[in-house]
Scaffold this active site. Structure first.
Site, PDB file in Angstrom:
ATOM      1  N   LYS A 190      71.904  64.285  48.923  1.00  0.00           N
ATOM      2  CA  LYS A 190      71.127  63.931  50.127  1.00  0.00           C
ATOM      3  C   LYS A 190      69.906  64.827  50.382  1.00  0.00           C
ATOM      4  CE  LYS A 190      73.969  60.679  52.486  1.00  0.00           C
ATOM      5  NZ  LYS A 190      75.344  60.638  51.978  1.00  0.00           N
ATOM      6  N   ASP A 208      83.082  68.211  48.904  1.00  0.00           N
ATOM      7  CA  ASP A 208      81.969  67.265  48.864  1.00  0.00           C
ATOM      8  C   ASP A 208      81.064  67.599  50.054  1.00  0.00           C
ATOM      9  OD1 ASP A 208      80.209  65.174  49.178  1.00  0.00           O
ATOM     10  OD2 ASP A 208      81.699  63.593  48.869  1.00  0.00           O
ATOM     11  N   PHE A 233      84.510  59.658  52.277  1.00  0.00           N
ATOM     12  CA  PHE A 233      83.549  58.830  51.527  1.00  0.00           C
ATOM     13  C   PHE A 233      82.972  59.686  50.408  1.00  0.00           C
ATOM     14  CE2 PHE A 233      79.386  57.237  50.381  1.00  0.00           C
ATOM     15  CZ  PHE A 233      79.691  55.918  50.106  1.00  0.00           C
TER      16      PHE A 233
HETATM   17  C1  LIG Z   1      76.151  59.901  50.910  1.00  0.00           C
HETATM   18  C2  LIG Z   1      77.396  60.544  50.425  1.00  0.00           C
HETATM   19  C3  LIG Z   1      77.861  60.365  49.099  1.00  0.00           C
HETATM   20  C4  LIG Z   1      77.176  59.451  48.122  1.00  0.00           C
HETATM   21  O1  LIG Z   1      75.902  59.881  47.793  1.00  0.00           O
HETATM   22  P1  LIG Z   1      74.911  58.907  46.977  1.00  0.00           P
HETATM   23  O2  LIG Z   1      73.692  59.745  46.770  1.00  0.00           O
HETATM   24  O3  LIG Z   1      74.679  57.705  47.827  1.00  0.00           O
HETATM   25  O4  LIG Z   1      75.589  58.564  45.720  1.00  0.00           O
HETATM   26  C5  LIG Z   1      78.984  61.057  48.710  1.00  0.00           C
HETATM   27  N1  LIG Z   1      79.644  61.864  49.550  1.00  0.00           N
HETATM   28  C6  LIG Z   1      79.235  62.063  50.821  1.00  0.00           C
HETATM   29  C7  LIG Z   1      79.977  63.000  51.706  1.00  0.00           C
HETATM   30  C8  LIG Z   1      78.104  61.397  51.304  1.00  0.00           C
HETATM   31  O5  LIG Z   1      77.722  61.559  52.568  1.00  0.00           O
END
Ligand SMILES: *Cc1c(COP(=O)(O)O)cnc(C)c1O
Length: 388
Positions: free
Chosen positions: A249, A220, A135
Site C-alpha cells: 500500500k 501482515d 484480509f
Molecule cells: C490491501 C491489503 C492486502 C492486499 O494488497 P494488494 O496490494 O491489493 O494485493 C493484503 N493485506 C492487507 C492487510 C491489506 O490491507
C-alpha cells in the site's frame, strides 16, 4: 463515448465503482474530470501516503524514470540496494524480498514459512493459522489465507493448509497450535475486516507460544505499516517484531511495490530459484519508496502523525452519531449509531470528501502529510453528513 462508458465496455466489471472520473491531484486533494475537488481522507486506498504528487517524491521518481526505468533482477541496481538498506534499518529487519503488491508480499511470506519448516522439520508441518475476518489478498493462496467465508466461493478448490481462528480468542488459538503448524499470520489491526485492533494479551500469547514451538509469526502490515499508525510498524505498539512482516500500500507513495521483510531466523530461507518477480524492486518504485522513507524518518514526522490522529479522533467522538472510533493512529474505523457507512461515503463524495468503508464502518486512512486545516475542512463535511 464518455470515459465511463468506454471504461465499462472494455474494463472488466470486477469493482463496484462510483460514477466519478479522477483526473489529477495535488497535496491532499484530487480533482475529477469536471474540475470538482475532493479532500482525500483515504489516500487513494492507503497508497498515497504523502498525498498527491508530492514535489520531492515526484522529482525522485522522474529522475529515476529518466535514468533506468527497469532491468532484470539478474543484475543489481543501486537504487534497490539503497532502498533495501534504508527499509531494513527503519523496520529493524535483516533482509527483504521486493514484489509489487500486498498479495504478493503475503505469498512470499507463506512460501517462506512453509520452506523454513520443511527445511528444518520435513513434511507435514505446513499449516498456517490466520484469523477470522482477516484480509490477505486476492491471489489463490492469499484468498485461502483470508479468514472470511464470503471470499471462499466460485474459485474452488482453494489451497489447503489454512486454519482460521477468531481474533482475540486465546483458548481457540491454543487448541489449534499443534505440531502441524508452521506459522501464525496476523494483522495487528484488521483493515478490510473492519479496523479491528488485536488485544495486547492475545498478541502476547501468540508470540510466547510461537517462540516456544518454533512457529513463525507473520505480520501482515500491508495496511498498518509504513507510519500509518504513528509508528513505522504497528507491531511496535505491542513491543513485538514478527519473524516476517509484509508491507505494500503506502510504501512507495502510490507506486506498485510490496515488500516481505525477514528477521535473522528466516533471512536465508529463500535461495536462488525458489522465488522471484520480474518487476519486483523496480527502480522507479524504489525511488518512490526512498522518498517516502526519507519523509517518515525526518524529525518529528511520526509524532505529528500521532498528534493528528488524536486530534481527529477527539473530534469524531464529539459527534452524537458516532458510537465508537477504532484503530490506531491514522488508521481509523468509525462505528455509527444509526446511519449506514456506504451511504455516508456516497454523500461525502457529493460534498467533496473521499472516505473509505470497511464492513459496517466508515474507514479513514488520510495522507500522513495532511494538515490540521485540511483535517478540519474534511471533518466539517463528514460531521455535517453524520448529523444530517
Ligand atoms: C490491501 C491489503 C492486502 C492486499 O494488497 P494488494 O496490494 O491489493 O494485493 C493484503 N493485506 C492487507 C492487510 C491489506 O490491507
Amino acid at each position: 463515448m464518455n470515459t465511463i462508458d468506454k471504461f465499462n465496455e472494455h474494463v472488466v466489471h470486477s469493482y463496484g465503482r462510483y460514477p466519478l472520473v479522477m483526473d489529477n491531484g495535488s497535496g491532499r486533494r484530487c480533482s475529477d474530470e469536471n474540475g470538482k475537488e475532493y479532500i482525500d481522507f483515504g489516500s487513494g486506498i492507503g497508497t498515497n501516503s504523502l498525498g498527491y504528487c508530492d514535489e520531492k517524491w515526484a522529482d525522485a521518481v522522474c529522475r529515476q524514470v529518466r535514468t533506468l526505468q527497469h532491468n532484470s533482477n539478474y543484475y543489481y541496481t543501486a537504487v534497490q540496494a539503497e532502498f533495501a538498506e534504508k527499509l531494513c534499518n527503519t523496520a529493524g529487519y535483516e533482509s527483504v524480498f521486493f514484489c509489487n503488491s500486498g498479495a504478493e508480499a503475503n505469498e512470499c511470506a507463506i512460501k517462506t514459512a512453509r520452506k523454513y519448516s520443511f527445511d528444518k522439520y520435513g513434511k507435514g508441518r505446513h499449516n498456517i493459522i490466520t484469523l477470522v475476518n482477516s484480509f490477505h489478498g486476492r491471489t489463490m493462496a492469499t484468498l485461502s489465507a483470508t479468514g472470511q467465508d464470503v471470499f471462499h466461493n466460485y474459485f474452488f478448490p482453494f489451497l489447503e493448509g489454512f486454519i482460521y481462528s477468531p481474533a482475540n480468542d486465546i483458548k481457540a488459538l491454543e487448541e489449534k497450535l499443534d505440531d502441524t503448524v508452521c506459522a501464525v499470520m496476523i494483522e495487528y489491526i484488521q483493515g478490510e475486516g473492519g479496523v479491528n485492533t488485536l488485544d495486547k494479551e492475545f498478541v502476547d500469547t501468540i508470540y510466547s507460544i510461537c517462540s516456544q514451538k518454533d512457529i513463525l509469526v507473520i505480520a501482515d502490515e500491508v495496511q498498518s505499516g509504513v507510519g500509518r499508525t504513528g509508528k513505522f510498524l504497528a507491531g511496535e505498539w505491542y513491543g513485538k517484531k514478527a519473524d516476517i512482516t509484509t508491507l505494500a500500500k503506502g510504501i512507495a507513495g502510490g507506486l506498485p511495490m510490496g515488500a516481505c521483510l525477514f528477521s535473522e531466523k528466516v533471512k536465508d530461507v529463500l535461495t536462488p530459484g525458489t522465488h522471484g518477480s520480474t518487476f519486483g524492486g523496480n527502480p522507479v518504485s524504489c525511488a518512490g519508496g526512498l522518498a517516502v522513507l526519507e519523509r517518515l524518518n525526518s524529525d518529528g514526522f511520526l509524532e505529528q502523525v500521532s498528534e493528528k490522529a488524536e486530534y481527529i479522533r477527539n473530534i469524531l467522538m464529539s459527534s452524537p452519531e458516532v458510537a465508537s472510533v477504532s484503530g490506531k493512529g491514522l488508521m481509523i474505523g468509525i462505528s455509527l449509531k444509526t446511519k449506514k457507512a456506504a451511504d455516508i461515503a456516497g454523500k461525502a463524495l457529493e460534498k467533496g470528501l473521499l472516505v473509505l468503508t470497511a464492513k459496517d464502518k466508515v474507514r479513514l486512512l488520510p495522507p500522513l502529510t495532511i494538515s490540521k486545516d485540511e483535517l478540519d475542512e474534511g471533518l466539517k463535511i463528514l460531521l455535517g453528513i453524520l448529523e444530517e
